[in-house]
Design a protein around this motif. Structure first.
Motif, PDB file in Angstrom:
ATOM      1  N   ALA A 253     -50.971  40.016  12.193  1.00  0.00           N
ATOM      2  CA  ALA A 253     -50.665  40.075  10.762  1.00  0.00           C
ATOM      3  C   ALA A 253     -51.901  39.778   9.928  1.00  0.00           C
ATOM      4  O   ALA A 253     -52.165  40.428   8.906  1.00  0.00           O
ATOM      5  N   ASP A 254     -52.676  38.789  10.350  1.00  0.00           N
ATOM      6  CA  ASP A 254     -53.910  38.452   9.635  1.00  0.00           C
ATOM      7  C   ASP A 254     -54.886  39.620   9.688  1.00  0.00           C
ATOM      8  O   ASP A 254     -55.528  39.956   8.683  1.00  0.00           O
ATOM      9  N   LYS A 255     -54.989  40.264  10.839  1.00  0.00           N
ATOM     10  CA  LYS A 255     -55.903  41.404  10.967  1.00  0.00           C
ATOM     11  C   LYS A 255     -55.428  42.589  10.124  1.00  0.00           C
ATOM     12  O   LYS A 255     -56.247  43.356   9.602  1.00  0.00           O
ATOM     13  N   ARG A 256     -54.121  42.718   9.981  1.00  0.00           N
ATOM     14  CA  ARG A 256     -53.587  43.794   9.130  1.00  0.00           C
ATOM     15  C   ARG A 256     -53.997  43.583   7.684  1.00  0.00           C
ATOM     16  O   ARG A 256     -54.465  44.502   7.014  1.00  0.00           O
ATOM     17  N   VAL A 257     -53.830  42.352   7.191  1.00  0.00           N
ATOM     18  CA  VAL A 257     -54.237  42.047   5.812  1.00  0.00           C
ATOM     19  C   VAL A 257     -55.753  42.123   5.682  1.00  0.00           C
ATOM     20  O   VAL A 257     -56.281  42.607   4.671  1.00  0.00           O
ATOM     21  N   PHE A 258     -56.475  41.671   6.694  1.00  0.00           N
ATOM     22  CA  PHE A 258     -57.937  41.757   6.728  1.00  0.00           C
ATOM     23  C   PHE A 258     -58.392  43.190   6.457  1.00  0.00           C
ATOM     24  O   PHE A 258     -59.248  43.448   5.605  1.00  0.00           O
ATOM     25  N   GLY A 259     -57.796  44.150   7.174  1.00  0.00           N
ATOM     26  CA  GLY A 259     -58.147  45.559   6.978  1.00  0.00           C
ATOM     27  C   GLY A 259     -57.702  46.079   5.625  1.00  0.00           C
ATOM     28  O   GLY A 259     -58.401  46.880   4.992  1.00  0.00           O
ATOM     29  N   LEU A 260     -56.537  45.638   5.167  1.00  0.00           N
ATOM     30  CA  LEU A 260     -56.023  46.076   3.870  1.00  0.00           C
ATOM     31  C   LEU A 260     -56.950  45.642   2.738  1.00  0.00           C
ATOM     32  O   LEU A 260     -57.255  46.429   1.827  1.00  0.00           O
ATOM     33  N   LEU A 261     -57.421  44.399   2.783  1.00  0.00           N
ATOM     34  CA  LEU A 261     -58.304  43.913   1.727  1.00  0.00           C
ATOM     35  C   LEU A 261     -59.622  44.681   1.712  1.00  0.00           C
ATOM     36  O   LEU A 261     -60.188  44.933   0.639  1.00  0.00           O
ATOM     37  N   ARG A 262     -60.101  45.060   2.870  1.00  0.00           N
ATOM     38  CA  ARG A 262     -61.303  45.898   2.922  1.00  0.00           C
ATOM     39  C   ARG A 262     -61.035  47.267   2.291  1.00  0.00           C
ATOM     40  O   ARG A 262     -61.900  47.816   1.611  1.00  0.00           O
ATOM     41  N   MET A 263     -59.853  47.802   2.517  1.00  0.00           N
ATOM     42  CA  MET A 263     -59.505  49.095   1.918  1.00  0.00           C
ATOM     43  C   MET A 263     -59.489  49.018   0.397  1.00  0.00           C
ATOM     44  O   MET A 263     -59.884  49.967  -0.294  1.00  0.00           O
ATOM     45  N   LEU A 264     -59.061  47.889  -0.152  1.00  0.00           N
ATOM     46  CA  LEU A 264     -58.885  47.750  -1.596  1.00  0.00           C
ATOM     47  C   LEU A 264     -60.185  47.434  -2.341  1.00  0.00           C
ATOM     48  O   LEU A 264     -60.239  47.565  -3.563  1.00  0.00           O
ATOM     49  N   CYS A 265     -61.230  47.000  -1.641  1.00  0.00           N
ATOM     50  CA  CYS A 265     -62.434  46.531  -2.339  1.00  0.00           C
ATOM     51  C   CYS A 265     -63.439  47.663  -2.566  1.00  0.00           C
ATOM     52  O   CYS A 265     -63.412  48.698  -1.901  1.00  0.00           O
TER      53      CYS A 265
ATOM     54  N   LEU B  83     -63.263  52.265   8.105  1.00  0.00           N
ATOM     55  CA  LEU B  83     -61.821  52.195   7.885  1.00  0.00           C
ATOM     56  C   LEU B  83     -61.122  53.266   8.701  1.00  0.00           C
ATOM     57  O   LEU B  83     -61.733  54.262   9.094  1.00  0.00           O
ATOM     58  N   SER B  84     -59.822  53.074   8.915  1.00  0.00           N
ATOM     59  CA  SER B  84     -59.036  54.085   9.613  1.00  0.00           C
ATOM     60  C   SER B  84     -58.930  55.344   8.757  1.00  0.00           C
ATOM     61  O   SER B  84     -59.170  55.325   7.543  1.00  0.00           O
ATOM     62  N   GLU B  85     -58.545  56.433   9.391  1.00  0.00           N
ATOM     63  CA  GLU B  85     -58.390  57.698   8.664  1.00  0.00           C
ATOM     64  C   GLU B  85     -57.373  57.568   7.546  1.00  0.00           C
ATOM     65  O   GLU B  85     -57.573  58.097   6.447  1.00  0.00           O
ATOM     66  N   GLU B  86     -56.277  56.855   7.798  1.00  0.00           N
ATOM     67  CA  GLU B  86     -55.239  56.680   6.779  1.00  0.00           C
ATOM     68  C   GLU B  86     -55.758  55.894   5.581  1.00  0.00           C
ATOM     69  O   GLU B  86     -55.455  56.244   4.423  1.00  0.00           O
ATOM     70  N   ARG B  87     -56.536  54.871   5.840  1.00  0.00           N
ATOM     71  CA  ARG B  87     -57.051  54.057   4.734  1.00  0.00           C
ATOM     72  C   ARG B  87     -58.143  54.791   3.969  1.00  0.00           C
ATOM     73  O   ARG B  87     -58.259  54.645   2.756  1.00  0.00           O
ATOM     74  N   ARG B  88     -58.921  55.600   4.648  1.00  0.00           N
ATOM     75  CA  ARG B  88     -59.907  56.417   3.940  1.00  0.00           C
ATOM     76  C   ARG B  88     -59.188  57.422   3.038  1.00  0.00           C
ATOM     77  O   ARG B  88     -59.603  57.661   1.900  1.00  0.00           O
ATOM     78  N   ALA B  89     -58.122  58.014   3.535  1.00  0.00           N
ATOM     79  CA  ALA B  89     -57.355  58.973   2.736  1.00  0.00           C
ATOM     80  C   ALA B  89     -56.745  58.301   1.517  1.00  0.00           C
ATOM     81  O   ALA B  89     -56.709  58.893   0.423  1.00  0.00           O
ATOM     82  N   TRP B  90     -56.257  57.074   1.690  1.00  0.00           N
ATOM     83  CA  TRP B  90     -55.697  56.319   0.565  1.00  0.00           C
ATOM     84  C   TRP B  90     -56.751  56.143  -0.524  1.00  0.00           C
ATOM     85  O   TRP B  90     -56.468  56.325  -1.720  1.00  0.00           O
ATOM     86  N   ARG B  91     -57.959  55.786  -0.150  1.00  0.00           N
ATOM     87  CA  ARG B  91     -59.031  55.581  -1.117  1.00  0.00           C
ATOM     88  C   ARG B  91     -59.398  56.900  -1.821  1.00  0.00           C
ATOM     89  O   ARG B  91     -59.527  56.939  -3.049  1.00  0.00           O
ATOM     90  N   LEU B  92     -59.571  57.944  -1.052  1.00  0.00           N
ATOM     91  CA  LEU B  92     -59.956  59.229  -1.628  1.00  0.00           C
ATOM     92  C   LEU B  92     -58.899  59.743  -2.593  1.00  0.00           C
ATOM     93  O   LEU B  92     -59.238  60.328  -3.635  1.00  0.00           O
ATOM     94  N   ALA B  93     -57.631  59.521  -2.295  1.00  0.00           N
ATOM     95  CA  ALA B  93     -56.550  59.980  -3.169  1.00  0.00           C
ATOM     96  C   ALA B  93     -56.557  59.270  -4.511  1.00  0.00           C
ATOM     97  O   ALA B  93     -55.977  59.755  -5.484  1.00  0.00           O
ATOM     98  N   ARG B  94     -57.228  58.129  -4.583  1.00  0.00           N
ATOM     99  CA  ARG B  94     -57.288  57.356  -5.819  1.00  0.00           C
ATOM    100  C   ARG B  94     -58.661  57.399  -6.464  1.00  0.00           C
ATOM    101  O   ARG B  94     -58.990  56.594  -7.319  1.00  0.00           O
ATOM    102  N   GLY B  95     -59.473  58.357  -6.036  1.00  0.00           N
ATOM    103  CA  GLY B  95     -60.778  58.549  -6.649  1.00  0.00           C
ATOM    104  C   GLY B  95     -61.826  57.540  -6.232  1.00  0.00           C
ATOM    105  O   GLY B  95     -62.866  57.421  -6.891  1.00  0.00           O
ATOM    106  N   LEU B  96     -61.580  56.806  -5.143  1.00  0.00           N
ATOM    107  CA  LEU B  96     -62.538  55.825  -4.649  1.00  0.00           C
ATOM    108  C   LEU B  96     -63.432  56.454  -3.595  1.00  0.00           C
ATOM    109  O   LEU B  96     -63.038  57.420  -2.928  1.00  0.00           O
ATOM    110  N   PRO B  97     -64.636  55.927  -3.401  1.00  0.00           N
ATOM    111  CA  PRO B  97     -65.449  56.395  -2.279  1.00  0.00           C
ATOM    112  C   PRO B  97     -64.707  56.179  -0.963  1.00  0.00           C
ATOM    113  O   PRO B  97     -63.845  55.304  -0.852  1.00  0.00           O
ATOM    114  N   GLU B  98     -65.039  56.983   0.020  1.00  0.00           N
ATOM    115  CA  GLU B  98     -64.326  56.921   1.292  1.00  0.00           C
ATOM    116  C   GLU B  98     -64.431  55.548   1.940  1.00  0.00           C
ATOM    117  O   GLU B  98     -63.488  55.071   2.588  1.00  0.00           O
TER     118      GLU B  98
END
Length: 236
Positions: free
Chosen positions: A51-63, A83-98
């Motif tokens: 669970a901690d590692k999941r949030v760890f990765g999520l916070l990296r996706m958001l920054c 980042l994982s492919e899914e998290r990179r896609a999440w960022r790109l869909a919101r206009g963030l760098p990959e």
């Protein structure tokens, strides 16, 4: 994963739970044992869990930028910031760098340019060091920000990062950087995972440095329980 507070919800949306305000924001993410240890055997990983590692990765996706001390990069044997492919896609869909940008803080620029966190980075990293420090050996793998004659001027360094568009900043420490950011009044948020372990004496805390003139008060925003880990989010 169970949401303890605010009111429990089915399959809580972690992205919404951890979303930051639109203003410039500096968040720290740490894990600690029940008796206050910031590491076991010199590493934080034994305190963590899925669970901690999941949030760890999520916070990296958001920054926009991940700011970390050079000692932590070495001691925790950091990989390149990917980042994982899914998290990179999440960022790109919101206009963030990959990918977010890795920023390493080192007062003496004592970094090996072949370290995989720098040499394998998908985005050119940034190194923050003191004015007058010879950082020429890093020019091939990183941009260098120099600030502060006697010591690092962290407020100025953070200002320069934000001038580059890196407004949402995450830091994973280490303890000395945490203490310096707190002393400079730069901390907006702390995400703290409390591990159900007693590490015993000897290990340092998650923060280090000279004592503060007065404690900084934060407010609890949510508490998650998973696999015995308590994941807490506090903001100013």
């Amino acid at each position: 994963m169970q949401l303890l507070w605010p009111a429990p919800a089915d399959e809580p949306d972690l992205v919404e739970l951890y979303r930051t305000p639109p203003e410039p924001w500096l968040r720290l993410n740490f894990v600690s044992s029940l008796d206050g240890a910031g590491h076991v055997g010199g590493k934080s990983e034994p305190l963590s869990g899925p669970a901690d590692k999941r949030v760890f990765g999520l916070l990296r996706m958001l920054c926009d930028a991940l700011v970390v001390g050079a000692g932590t990069v070495r001691e925790e044997n950091y990989h390149a910031l990917r980042l994982s492919e899914e998290r990179r896609a999440w960022r790109l869909a919101r206009g963030l760098p990959e990918y977010p940008t890795l920023v390493v803080v080192s007062g003496r620029a004592g970094l090996d340019p072949t370290h995989r966190a720098l040499a394998d980075a998908p985005v050119r990293p940034i190194v923050i060091t003191r004015a007058g420090t010879d950082a020429g050996h890093l020019a091939g793998v990183a941009d260098v920000i120099t600030t502060g004659d006697e010591g690092l001027d962290l407020p100025e360094a953070i200002r320069q990062l934000r001038e580059r568009g890196l407004r949402q900043i995450l830091s994973e420490g280490g303890p000395r950087l945490f203490g310096s950011l707190t002393a400079a009044g730069l901390v907006d948020e702390l995400c703290l995972t409390l591990s159900p372990l007693l590490a015993g004496p000897g290990a340092g805390r998650i923060t280090d440095g000279p004592p503060l003139e007065a404690p900084a008060t934060l407010t609890l925003r949510h508490a998650l329980l998973a696999e015995g880990l308590l994941l807490l989010r506090y903001t100013r």
